[in-house]
Structures are given as structure tokens and as C-alpha cells.
Design a protein around this motif. Sequence first.
Motif, PDB file in Angstrom:
ATOM      1  N   GLY A  92       0.812  -1.212   0.000  1.00  0.00           N
ATOM      2  CA  GLY A  92       0.000   0.000   0.000  1.00  0.00           C
ATOM      3  C   GLY A  92       0.844   1.260   0.000  1.00  0.00           C
ATOM      4  O   GLY A  92       0.537   2.237  -0.696  1.00  0.00           O
ATOM      5  N   ASP A  93       1.929   1.252   0.772  1.00  0.00           N
ATOM      6  CA  ASP A  93       2.826   2.405   0.809  1.00  0.00           C
ATOM      7  C   ASP A  93       3.513   2.594  -0.538  1.00  0.00           C
ATOM      8  O   ASP A  93       3.672   3.721  -1.026  1.00  0.00           O
ATOM      9  N   ALA A  94       3.901   1.496  -1.156  1.00  0.00           N
ATOM     10  CA  ALA A  94       4.595   1.562  -2.446  1.00  0.00           C
ATOM     11  C   ALA A  94       3.667   1.944  -3.596  1.00  0.00           C
ATOM     12  O   ALA A  94       4.113   2.515  -4.596  1.00  0.00           O
ATOM     13  N   ASP A 114       8.221   4.239 -11.095  1.00  0.00           N
ATOM     14  CA  ASP A 114       7.436   3.491 -12.084  1.00  0.00           C
ATOM     15  C   ASP A 114       7.716   1.990 -11.990  1.00  0.00           C
ATOM     16  O   ASP A 114       6.797   1.163 -12.073  1.00  0.00           O
ATOM     17  N   ALA A 115       8.998   1.628 -11.824  1.00  0.00           N
ATOM     18  CA  ALA A 115       9.354   0.212 -11.700  1.00  0.00           C
ATOM     19  C   ALA A 115       8.772  -0.386 -10.433  1.00  0.00           C
ATOM     20  O   ALA A 115       8.368  -1.563 -10.409  1.00  0.00           O
ATOM     21  N   CYS A 116       8.709   0.402  -9.374  1.00  0.00           N
ATOM     22  CA  CYS A 116       8.102  -0.048  -8.118  1.00  0.00           C
ATOM     23  C   CYS A 116       6.649  -0.442  -8.351  1.00  0.00           C
ATOM     24  O   CYS A 116       6.197  -1.520  -7.943  1.00  0.00           O
ATOM     25  N   TYR A 117       5.903   0.432  -9.022  1.00  0.00           N
ATOM     26  CA  TYR A 117       4.486   0.164  -9.300  1.00  0.00           C
ATOM     27  C   TYR A 117       4.330  -1.087 -10.164  1.00  0.00           C
ATOM     28  O   TYR A 117       3.507  -1.964  -9.879  1.00  0.00           O
ATOM     29  N   ALA A 118       5.129  -1.168 -11.223  1.00  0.00           N
ATOM     30  CA  ALA A 118       5.031  -2.325 -12.126  1.00  0.00           C
ATOM     31  C   ALA A 118       5.336  -3.628 -11.383  1.00  0.00           C
ATOM     32  O   ALA A 118       4.684  -4.654 -11.609  1.00  0.00           O
ATOM     33  N   CYS A 154       9.117  -2.611  -2.283  1.00  0.00           N
ATOM     34  CA  CYS A 154       8.534  -1.920  -1.131  1.00  0.00           C
ATOM     35  C   CYS A 154       9.573  -1.178  -0.297  1.00  0.00           C
ATOM     36  O   CYS A 154       9.255  -0.155   0.316  1.00  0.00           O
ATOM     37  N   VAL A 155      10.790  -1.687  -0.240  1.00  0.00           N
ATOM     38  CA  VAL A 155      11.809  -1.091   0.617  1.00  0.00           C
ATOM     39  C   VAL A 155      12.752  -0.187  -0.182  1.00  0.00           C
ATOM     40  O   VAL A 155      12.949   0.985   0.169  1.00  0.00           O
ATOM     41  N   LEU A 156      13.329  -0.706  -1.254  1.00  0.00           N
ATOM     42  CA  LEU A 156      14.359   0.046  -1.974  1.00  0.00           C
ATOM     43  C   LEU A 156      13.776   0.962  -3.055  1.00  0.00           C
ATOM     44  O   LEU A 156      13.987   2.175  -3.017  1.00  0.00           O
ATOM     45  N   MET A 157      13.033   0.396  -4.005  1.00  0.00           N
ATOM     46  CA  MET A 157      12.498   1.233  -5.084  1.00  0.00           C
ATOM     47  C   MET A 157      11.556   2.298  -4.551  1.00  0.00           C
ATOM     48  O   MET A 157      11.605   3.466  -4.963  1.00  0.00           O
ATOM     49  N   SER A 158      10.681   1.907  -3.641  1.00  0.00           N
ATOM     50  CA  SER A 158       9.729   2.847  -3.069  1.00  0.00           C
ATOM     51  C   SER A 158      10.452   3.933  -2.269  1.00  0.00           C
ATOM     52  O   SER A 158      10.113   5.119  -2.358  1.00  0.00           O
ATOM     53  N   GLY A 159      11.447   3.537  -1.486  1.00  0.00           N
ATOM     54  CA  GLY A 159      12.178   4.501  -0.671  1.00  0.00           C
ATOM     55  C   GLY A 159      12.911   5.526  -1.505  1.00  0.00           C
ATOM     56  O   GLY A 159      12.822   6.739  -1.266  1.00  0.00           O
TER      57      GLY A 159
END
Length: 352
Positions: free
Chosen positions: A163-165, A197-201, A230-235
Motif C-alpha cells: 500500500g505504501d509503495a 514506475d518500476a516499483c508500481y510495475a 517496497c523497501v528500496l524502489m519505493s524509498g
Amino acid sequence: MSLRILGAPRRYIQGPGVAASLGEHVGPLGQRPVLLADPIALEREGSPLPGAPALVFGGEITHAEIERQADAARHAGADVIVAMGGGKAIDTGKGVARRLGVPLAVVPTVASNDAPTSRLIVIYDEKHAIAEVQFLPSNPDIVVVDTAIIARAPRRLLAAGIGDALSKTFEANACFAAQGRNFYGATPPRAALALADACYATIRRHGEAALAAVDRQVPDAALEDVVEACVLMSGLGFESGGLSLAHSLTRGLTAHPALAGALHGELVAYGTMLQIVYEGRGAEFCEDVAGFARDCGLPVSLKDLGIENPGDDDYRTIAGPTLAAPHMKHLARPATVQSLVEAMRQVEAGRS
């Protein structure tokens, strides 16, 4: 032209069983590490640094808790802080490292949010509402993510991380389009947008499979990909890409007494729905995002969050603090209390 800045931890290490080698990674940072750990994580997993002093997180990250833990760490002679647990325990560790001026290693035991990689310290008051955001001088020195530990954590926590990502592509792109600034006071670089964008995909492709891996308590390729998202791409996506309405809304949601039990990522999942509705994205698109969120067990309405029949008082309680958030200027259409209330009504009407 303005600067473009991307920030990141000095080293990010992920994989099953990697916590067993934590001492090797922390050794170059200092000779007297002190562990600050969430009590549930410490009981469930034990200390990853046998022999090192262990401080137990008190449950809420407040100024008083940071000062208490900083005094204890200073008394123990800490020259490096190792923060272990969820987002609030990790942010408390950041606060202690900031007070002492020492390096920081982070060992998340859940993937419920992207706090492990960022330099932000989100501080709450005694009523569990967001009070202030502080910053480390730089991102954590080391982030060690043991996916075997993540796989043993409750399913709800990984769902919250998803959800956060979920919001990051919408928020980073909104910030960029509004010529906004990221958390380094700079223009978001294209690399940050690509990460968002990669995080979402990644979470859309593998989110449900990763949750199934947590149900089995066995890490697999899907879980590895989603934890990285959730941790790296999102952050990196939020800190270097910038935020917008979805995270601004957490200011308002945490001010509502009925929502004190919700996880950060659950609030952001709802905030994502509000942002895409506010942006005027089509009904089909919004329903697609909502359907994915529901399949992951995430809330997509205030009703889902526990406000059974939200009314004007609820909407205005949420809208006021939301408008005060600095990221609210990262919108193509400037927001008012009334425009936010109307968007919340639309979300409720379409999802209740």
C-alpha cells in the motif's frame, strides 16, 4: 536550471539469511554497536548482534522516546546504532543516531513501509498524530533486509508495504509535473521517476504472489522482487522523486481518532485512491487500482478504514491537516478544503 539530486543508502543488502552476517557489515562502521529493537521482533528473531547491548523500543516515536534511547545508547558507549524492527523503531534508531552523531545500520523485520532506506524521521505526538519530520544528515549507512525474516512476519504488514509503495509513481510524477522539489530540495531526477514506475510495475505483477509466499512463510522470487520494490524502489522513489496528495493525506488521517489503529501503508493505499480520483483519472483506471488493492487486503475507502458512515465533520477533520502538508503544492489543480471533501465523497460513493 535547478539541481537534480538522488540520494540512497551507502549499501543495500537483501536475501534470505543475510542477517546472520550483520556483524561483518556493521564492523567497519564502529567497534561498539548498540542495537535498538522492536520488542516483538527481538522476541521473535533474537538479536542479530549477540553480545551487543540491546535497547527496547517503547512503542511510539516521540521526542521523549528518542531522548530516552539516546541517553541509554550514550551511556552504553555506542559508536554505531543498529535499528531493528518496523518503521517506527527504525525511525527512532535514526533519531538516536542523529543525536549521537554516529553511523546507522538498519535491519527491517517487516516490509510494511520504505522507512529503512530513507533519511526521514517521522515523529509522532502522544496521541499518535504526526508532529514533525526531521532528517538525518545522510541516508543510512547500511540496510540489511533478511527476506526469511520478512516471510515470517504477518501478511498484513507486507500488504501495508504494498500500500505504501502503490502511491509512489503517482506522487513522484505529480511532483515532477508541478516542478516541485524532492526531499533533497532539488528537481526529481529521471532516475527517481523510473524507480517509482518500476516499483508500481513490480508490485502489480508480483504483489499477490508475494503475499502467498508470506502465507507459506517461505521466501521466493516473487517475495524478493516485492520486498525490493517496497523497501528500496519505493524509498528511493519517494525521497528523490517527491511526494504529493497521497502522503499529505496521512497528516489528516492520523489526526482522526478513529484511524489510530491503521498502518501507514493502509492509510497511503486509501490516499492513492483519493489522489487518482482527485487527478481526474478515468473510472476504469481507478477501479483497476482499487481492485488490485482489495485483492491485497488493502483499504480503498474510509469505510474500509473503520469510519462506517463518514460525514462532513470527518472529511473536514482530515482535510485541514492534509492541506497544511508541504507536498500539497505538488498537484496540477490546487486543493482546498472543499475540493478535498468532494474528492473524498467521490471515493466513498464509488467504493463503499
